[in-house]
Write an enzyme that holds these catalytic residues in place. Structure first.
Site, PDB file in Angstrom:
ATOM      1  N   MET A  69       0.846  -1.200   0.000  1.00 16.42           N
ATOM      2  CA  MET A  69       0.000   0.000   0.000  1.00 16.42           C
ATOM      3  C   MET A  69       0.880   1.249   0.000  1.00 16.42           C
ATOM      4  SD  MET A  69      -3.434  -0.933   2.042  1.00 16.42           S
ATOM      5  CE  MET A  69      -2.833  -0.697   3.697  1.00 16.42           C
ATOM      6  N   HIS A  87       9.188  -3.551   3.519  1.00 16.66           N
ATOM      7  CA  HIS A  87       8.751  -3.769   2.133  1.00 16.66           C
ATOM      8  C   HIS A  87       9.953  -4.094   1.231  1.00 16.66           C
ATOM      9  CE1 HIS A  87       5.594  -0.770   3.554  1.00 16.66           C
ATOM     10  NE2 HIS A  87       4.852  -1.780   3.160  1.00 16.66           N
ATOM     11  N   GLN A 136     -10.462  -2.881   2.438  1.00 18.17           N
ATOM     12  CA  GLN A 136      -9.926  -3.547   3.630  1.00 18.17           C
ATOM     13  C   GLN A 136      -9.896  -2.614   4.840  1.00 18.17           C
ATOM     14  OE1 GLN A 136      -6.082  -4.271   1.575  1.00 18.17           O
ATOM     15  NE2 GLN A 136      -5.124  -3.803   3.535  1.00 18.17           N
ATOM     16  N   LYS A 152       5.022 -10.444   8.967  1.00 25.24           N
ATOM     17  CA  LYS A 152       4.526  -9.419   9.905  1.00 25.24           C
ATOM     18  C   LYS A 152       2.996  -9.494  10.017  1.00 25.24           C
ATOM     19  CE  LYS A 152       4.025  -5.113  11.687  1.00 25.24           C
ATOM     20  NZ  LYS A 152       2.843  -4.632  11.070  1.00 25.24           N
TER      21      LYS A 152
HETATM   22  P1  AMP Z   1       1.404  -2.979   3.476  1.00 24.36           P
HETATM   23  O1  AMP Z   1       1.931  -1.913   2.586  1.00 24.36           O
HETATM   24  O2  AMP Z   1       1.340  -2.589   4.914  1.00 24.36           O
HETATM   25  O3  AMP Z   1       0.119  -3.580   2.960  1.00 24.36           O
HETATM   26  O4  AMP Z   1       2.463  -4.149   3.421  1.00 24.36           O
HETATM   27  C1  AMP Z   1       2.853  -4.721   2.208  1.00 24.36           C
HETATM   28  C2  AMP Z   1       3.596  -5.994   2.481  1.00 24.36           C
HETATM   29  O5  AMP Z   1       4.746  -5.702   3.278  1.00 24.36           O
HETATM   30  C3  AMP Z   1       2.756  -7.000   3.284  1.00 24.36           C
HETATM   31  O6  AMP Z   1       2.968  -8.302   2.755  1.00 24.36           O
HETATM   32  C4  AMP Z   1       3.308  -6.860   4.670  1.00 24.36           C
HETATM   33  O7  AMP Z   1       3.150  -8.031   5.456  1.00 24.36           O
HETATM   34  C5  AMP Z   1       4.765  -6.577   4.382  1.00 24.36           C
HETATM   35  N1  AMP Z   1       5.417  -5.948   5.537  1.00 24.36           N
HETATM   36  C6  AMP Z   1       4.985  -4.879   6.231  1.00 24.36           C
HETATM   37  N2  AMP Z   1       5.802  -4.623   7.272  1.00 24.36           N
HETATM   38  C7  AMP Z   1       6.785  -5.558   7.218  1.00 24.36           C
HETATM   39  C8  AMP Z   1       7.939  -5.833   8.024  1.00 24.36           C
HETATM   40  N3  AMP Z   1       8.245  -5.104   9.096  1.00 24.36           N
HETATM   41  N4  AMP Z   1       8.731  -6.877   7.678  1.00 24.36           N
HETATM   42  C9  AMP Z   1       8.423  -7.650   6.586  1.00 24.36           C
HETATM   43  N5  AMP Z   1       7.353  -7.444   5.803  1.00 24.36           N
HETATM   44  C10 AMP Z   1       6.549  -6.412   6.099  1.00 24.36           C
END
Ligand code: AMP
Length: 287
Positions: free
Chosen positions: A30, A37, A61, A154
């Site tokens: 996102m 990321h 979501q 995470k």
């Molecule tokens: P988001 O932008 O929050 O939807 O996250 C995108 C992807 O990054 C998702 O698969 C999350 O689980 C992953 N993600 C977010 N924070 C972390 C982190 N600290 N370590 C590893 N992966 C992460």
């Protein structure tokens, strides 16, 4: 690095890629990218020939009182970071394309079904959340046509729900989990960490410390999981958090745990910020 904004162009790029026998690993995000990321991007490069990252803040979501409008949007910095990682494509669709019939509150959206485990843990306080996640992941897969996709551990429950969706719908995409990236104090990196005050940030590492302590108790043979959970919740609350859940569960089903293969998951509010974290008790078995 190519920035693609339409489904047609994304499909065409992926089809051309497959025609040359190149595989694609997809990293959905996102935006507001951090090292968590970027670690997924690094892992994706090891998995496939080409890497596609999407940036899309998915409205379905978010619950009504959640932070959709305030969710940080940092397109310029995100693109810079992805460029420096030599990502092949950044896919940035609009909501008009992803939800042509409208978004939240519209009964004609063809939602993807989610398994029972979507109602647990995060699903208790965010009942529509995982239905929105599964739906957008399926839609993005239809755009990107990936061979592989990688999600962060995470968001552990999310990873299980995506795996379930892929199995149920018999999608031809291998799902990978990426290890949690933490800051020096142990706080799991998250776009929402920027809402923490300096004082809260110092306290936030208590979540990670408590997970480690609980894991140690389980590993040393303590099978009174309820007692470990209760003590952990008390300790976190005493430090100024409001715990939503701290649960030791089976790592595949999120049901009552057996003697091995457990995961410990926690969600707690610190001020106005909801923090999530988790830890496997043992290293996951290799498939
Ligand atoms: P988001 O932008 O929050 O939807 O996250 C995108 C992807 O990054 C998702 O698969 C999350 O689980 C992953 N993600 C977010 N924070 C972390 C982190 N600290 N370590 C590893 N992966 C992460």
């Amino acid at each position: 690095m190519k920035v693609i904004k339409t489904i047609e162009e994304m499909n065409a790029w992926s089809n051309a890629c497959h025609a040359k026998n190149n595989t694609i690993c997809f990293v959905p995000t996102m935006g507001n990218l951090h090292t968590g990321h970027l670690s997924l991007v690094d892992a994706a490069k090891e998995i496939a020939d080409k890497v596609v990252v999407s940036i899309y803040v998915n409205p379905t979501q978010f619950g009504e009182n959640e932070d959709l409008d305030k969710y940080p949007r940092t397109e310029k910095q995100d693109l810079k970071q992805l460029e420096s990682k030599n990502v092949d494509v950044v896919f940035m669709p609009t909501s008009d394309q992803m939800y042509p019939k409208g978004q939240n509150g519209n009964s004609s959206i063809d939602y993807v079904d989610v398994p029972d485990l979507a109602a647990k843990l995060e699903g208790r306080s965010r009942p529509e959340h995982f239905r929105g996640v599964a739906t957008i992941v399926k839609k993005l897969f239809d755009c990107v046509l990936p061979d592989h996709a990688i999600f962060g551990e995470k968001d552990y429950q999310q990873l299980l729900i995506v795996k379930d969706m892929v199995a149920t719908q018999k999608l031809n995409v291998s799902i990978h989990g990426g290890a949690i990236v933490r800051d020096k104090g142990g706080l799991a990196k998250s776009s929402r960490n920027q809402y923490l005050s300096a004082d809260e940030r110092k306290k936030a590492s208590i979540l990670h410390q408590t997970l480690i302590a609980a894991r140690r108790k389980v590993q040393s043979g303590n099978v009174d999981f309820t007692e470990i959970e209760t003590q952990s919740i008390e300790f976190i609350n005493e430090n100024g958090f409001v715990v939503d859940y701290f649960s030791i569960l089976d790592a595949d089903t999120l049901d009552k745990p057996g003697e091995d293969n457990q995961v410990i998951l926690v969600a707690a509010n610190l001020g106005k910020t909801r923090l999530l974290d988790n830890m496997r008790v043992d290293a996951p078995k290799k498939p």
